[in-house]
Design a protein around this motif. Sequence first.
Motif, PDB file in Angstrom:
ATOM      1  N   HIS A   1       0.834  -1.201   0.000  1.00 37.91           N
ATOM      2  CA  HIS A   1       0.000   0.000   0.000  1.00 37.91           C
ATOM      3  C   HIS A   1       0.867   1.249   0.000  1.00 37.91           C
ATOM      4  CE1 HIS A   1      -3.436   2.604   0.761  1.00 37.91           C
ATOM      5  NE2 HIS A   1      -2.620   3.293   1.537  1.00 37.91           N
ATOM      6  N   ALA A   2       0.456   2.219  -0.795  1.00 38.33           N
ATOM      7  CA  ALA A   2       1.089   3.539  -0.790  1.00 38.33           C
ATOM      8  C   ALA A   2       0.018   4.562  -1.107  1.00 38.33           C
ATOM      9  CB  ALA A   2       2.220   3.618  -1.810  1.00 38.33           C
ATOM     10  N   GLY A   3       0.008   5.656  -0.373  1.00 41.00           N
ATOM     11  CA  GLY A   3      -0.996   6.676  -0.620  1.00 41.00           C
ATOM     12  C   GLY A   3      -0.853   7.827   0.341  1.00 41.00           C
ATOM     13  N   THR A   4      -1.765   8.772   0.230  1.00 35.65           N
ATOM     14  CA  THR A   4      -1.770   9.960   1.071  1.00 35.65           C
ATOM     15  C   THR A   4      -3.013   9.944   1.947  1.00 35.65           C
ATOM     16  OG1 THR A   4      -0.569  11.228  -0.602  1.00 35.65           O
ATOM     17  CG2 THR A   4      -1.716  12.478   1.094  1.00 35.65           C
ATOM     18  N   ILE A   5      -2.818  10.120   3.248  1.00 36.41           N
ATOM     19  CA  ILE A   5      -3.905  10.112   4.212  1.00 36.41           C
ATOM     20  C   ILE A   5      -4.153  11.536   4.686  1.00 36.41           C
ATOM     21  CG2 ILE A   5      -4.729   9.166   6.394  1.00 36.41           C
ATOM     22  CD1 ILE A   5      -4.348   7.088   4.197  1.00 36.41           C
ATOM     23  N   ALA A   6      -5.401  11.951   4.621  1.00 39.31           N
ATOM     24  CA  ALA A   6      -5.810  13.291   5.050  1.00 39.31           C
ATOM     25  C   ALA A   6      -6.703  13.182   6.281  1.00 39.31           C
ATOM     26  CB  ALA A   6      -6.544  13.986   3.907  1.00 39.31           C
ATOM     27  N   PRO A   7      -7.012  14.288   6.948  1.00 37.33           N
ATOM     28  CA  PRO A   7      -7.942  14.232   8.075  1.00 37.33           C
ATOM     29  C   PRO A   7      -9.267  13.583   7.666  1.00 37.33           C
ATOM     30  CG  PRO A   7      -6.828  16.348   8.036  1.00 37.33           C
ATOM     31  CD  PRO A   7      -6.435  15.645   6.769  1.00 37.33           C
ATOM     32  N   GLY A   8      -9.828  12.805   8.588  1.00 36.76           N
ATOM     33  CA  GLY A   8     -11.094  12.137   8.325  1.00 36.76           C
ATOM     34  C   GLY A   8     -10.969  10.687   7.939  1.00 36.76           C
ATOM     35  N   VAL A   9      -9.747  10.174   7.861  1.00 39.07           N
ATOM     36  CA  VAL A   9      -9.517   8.772   7.517  1.00 39.07           C
ATOM     37  C   VAL A   9      -8.694   8.118   8.618  1.00 39.07           C
ATOM     38  CG1 VAL A   9      -8.453   7.160   5.882  1.00 39.07           C
ATOM     39  CG2 VAL A   9      -9.609   9.213   5.034  1.00 39.07           C
ATOM     40  N   ALA A  10      -9.177   6.997   9.141  1.00 42.29           N
ATOM     41  CA  ALA A  10      -8.423   6.207  10.110  1.00 42.29           C
ATOM     42  C   ALA A  10      -7.700   5.095   9.359  1.00 42.29           C
ATOM     43  CB  ALA A  10      -9.353   5.610  11.160  1.00 42.29           C
ATOM     44  N   GLN A  11      -6.426   4.957   9.621  1.00 40.22           N
ATOM     45  CA  GLN A  11      -5.580   3.984   8.923  1.00 40.22           C
ATOM     46  C   GLN A  11      -5.049   2.968   9.918  1.00 40.22           C
ATOM     47  OE1 GLN A  11      -2.071   4.977   6.001  1.00 40.22           O
ATOM     48  NE2 GLN A  11      -1.246   4.905   8.067  1.00 40.22           N
ATOM     49  N   ARG A  12      -4.994   1.690   9.482  1.00 40.64           N
ATOM     50  CA  ARG A  12      -4.452   0.640  10.353  1.00 40.64           C
ATOM     51  C   ARG A  12      -3.458  -0.218   9.595  1.00 40.64           C
ATOM     52  NH1 ARG A  12      -7.707  -4.152  10.187  1.00 40.64           N
ATOM     53  NH2 ARG A  12      -5.986  -4.863   8.897  1.00 40.64           N
ATOM     54  N   LEU A  13      -2.304  -0.456  10.219  1.00 41.31           N
ATOM     55  CA  LEU A  13      -1.337  -1.431   9.724  1.00 41.31           C
ATOM     56  C   LEU A  13      -1.153  -2.485  10.802  1.00 41.31           C
ATOM     57  CD1 LEU A  13       0.760  -2.418   7.662  1.00 41.31           C
ATOM     58  CD2 LEU A  13       2.452  -0.941   8.803  1.00 41.31           C
TER      59      LEU A  13
ATOM     60  N   THR B   1     -14.548   3.457  13.623  1.00 38.54           N
ATOM     61  CA  THR B   1     -13.429   3.676  12.702  1.00 38.54           C
ATOM     62  C   THR B   1     -12.981   2.331  12.131  1.00 38.54           C
ATOM     63  OG1 THR B   1     -11.752   3.572  14.454  1.00 38.54           O
ATOM     64  CG2 THR B   1     -12.716   5.731  13.991  1.00 38.54           C
ATOM     65  N   VAL B   2     -11.706   2.087  12.114  1.00 35.33           N
ATOM     66  CA  VAL B   2     -11.157   0.900  11.480  1.00 35.33           C
ATOM     67  C   VAL B   2     -11.049  -0.248  12.486  1.00 35.33           C
ATOM     68  CG1 VAL B   2      -8.745   1.509  11.922  1.00 35.33           C
ATOM     69  CG2 VAL B   2      -9.327   0.181   9.872  1.00 35.33           C
TER      70      VAL B   2
ATOM     71  N   ALA C   1       0.935 -12.675   7.935  1.00 31.00           N
ATOM     72  CA  ALA C   1       1.455 -11.634   7.051  1.00 31.00           C
ATOM     73  C   ALA C   1       0.802 -10.291   7.392  1.00 31.00           C
ATOM     74  CB  ALA C   1       1.168 -11.987   5.607  1.00 31.00           C
ATOM     75  N   PRO C   2       1.520  -9.199   7.239  1.00 33.78           N
ATOM     76  CA  PRO C   2       0.961  -7.886   7.587  1.00 33.78           C
ATOM     77  C   PRO C   2      -0.258  -7.544   6.738  1.00 33.78           C
ATOM     78  CG  PRO C   2       3.056  -7.649   6.436  1.00 33.78           C
ATOM     79  CD  PRO C   2       2.918  -9.089   6.758  1.00 33.78           C
ATOM     80  N   GLN C   3      -1.135  -6.731   7.321  1.00 36.84           N
ATOM     81  CA  GLN C   3      -2.364  -6.300   6.648  1.00 36.84           C
ATOM     82  C   GLN C   3      -2.540  -4.793   6.796  1.00 36.84           C
ATOM     83  OE1 GLN C   3      -5.712  -8.341   8.319  1.00 36.84           O
ATOM     84  NE2 GLN C   3      -5.212 -10.315   7.401  1.00 36.84           N
ATOM     85  N   TYR C   4      -3.167  -4.214   5.783  1.00 35.03           N
ATOM     86  CA  TYR C   4      -3.468  -2.776   5.804  1.00 35.03           C
ATOM     87  C   TYR C   4      -4.971  -2.574   5.666  1.00 35.03           C
ATOM     88  CZ  TYR C   4      -3.738   2.115   4.362  1.00 35.03           C
ATOM     89  OH  TYR C   4      -4.063   3.444   4.286  1.00 35.03           O
ATOM     90  N   ALA C   5      -5.500  -1.568   6.344  1.00 35.07           N
ATOM     91  CA  ALA C   5      -6.910  -1.208   6.188  1.00 35.07           C
ATOM     92  C   ALA C   5      -7.071   0.277   6.492  1.00 35.07           C
ATOM     93  CB  ALA C   5      -7.803  -2.031   7.113  1.00 35.07           C
ATOM     94  N   SER C   6      -8.140   0.862   5.957  1.00 32.76           N
ATOM     95  CA  SER C   6      -8.465   2.251   6.276  1.00 32.76           C
ATOM     96  C   SER C   6      -9.974   2.422   6.231  1.00 32.76           C
ATOM     97  CB  SER C   6      -7.789   3.225   5.306  1.00 32.76           C
ATOM     98  OG  SER C   6      -8.292   3.053   3.989  1.00 32.76           O
ATOM     99  N   ALA C   7     -10.465   3.467   6.894  1.00 35.80           N
ATOM    100  CA  ALA C   7     -11.901   3.726   6.934  1.00 35.80           C
ATOM    101  C   ALA C   7     -12.132   5.226   7.001  1.00 35.80           C
ATOM    102  CB  ALA C   7     -12.542   3.044   8.136  1.00 35.80           C
ATOM    103  N   GLU C   8     -13.060   5.711   6.195  1.00 36.18           N
ATOM    104  CA  GLU C   8     -13.454   7.111   6.262  1.00 36.18           C
ATOM    105  C   GLU C   8     -14.423   7.313   7.420  1.00 36.18           C
ATOM    106  OE1 GLU C   8     -14.828   8.816   2.670  1.00 36.18           O
ATOM    107  OE2 GLU C   8     -13.122   8.099   1.477  1.00 36.18           O
ATOM    108  N   VAL C   9     -14.288   8.431   8.109  1.00 35.16           N
ATOM    109  CA  VAL C   9     -15.130   8.747   9.252  1.00 35.16           C
ATOM    110  C   VAL C   9     -15.961   9.981   8.905  1.00 35.16           C
ATOM    111  CG1 VAL C   9     -15.143   9.404  11.686  1.00 35.16           C
ATOM    112  CG2 VAL C   9     -13.428   7.775  10.842  1.00 35.16           C
TER     113      VAL C   9
END
Length: 219
Positions: free
Chosen positions: A82-94, A144-145, A127-135
């Motif tokens: 995963h690669a990207g840009t996170i802005a306010p309003g998004v919860a990210q989990r690794l 959230t996530v 194995a590692p996992q990525y997730a995100s959720a908009e709030v």
Amino acid sequence: MPSRVRRAGERYVTEGAGVRTLHSFSYGAHYDPDNVAFGPLVAINEEQVAPGGGYDAHRHTDVEIVTWVLEGALAHRDTTGHAGTIAPGVAQRLSAGEGAEHAELNASPTEPLRFVQMMLRSRHDAAPQYASAEVPEEPGLHPTVHVHADAELLVARPRADGPLEITGAAKVLVHVTRGEVVAEGVRLGPGDELRATDVERVLVAGDGEALVWRLPDPR
């Protein structure tokens, strides 16, 4: 209700090149045997990152890493692909699992970045996992996530017509991110925390925003 308030000014401080970190719990060179965890939650770090600064790739294992941006834009990449840009309003989990590397950089060459990064002991050992959720931006109590731990993260933005009611748990932590929040009659500002144990409910009012951890497992 057994509870403890930790003020923003009590946080430990780490200064680095272009980065200033405020630690709610023991972290790195800062060790306090009475403040190493709250249930499975082991870190709440407020990161203040200068334009163009941040953290190059580094490794974690056996931990849930949850990120909430307060100001600016966070450029994230990790070994899940995963690669990207996170802005306010998004919860990210690794979920680091058996091992993951991630890099976190200020996406802007001109504007500052502030984000809260939280870590929990994880039940995920694969194995590692990525997730995100908009709030949603509106007032209310928002999920959230999902995390691989006995924990639930909510974003609380109290309404003008009355307090929000948070269902109790073995442990509940309220961390204010902006404005003023009143939790169980205690006025809290940005960076302040209420840590409550064995509660039936927690009432949250005010005009601010808080990250709320419900931690059913007392360990």
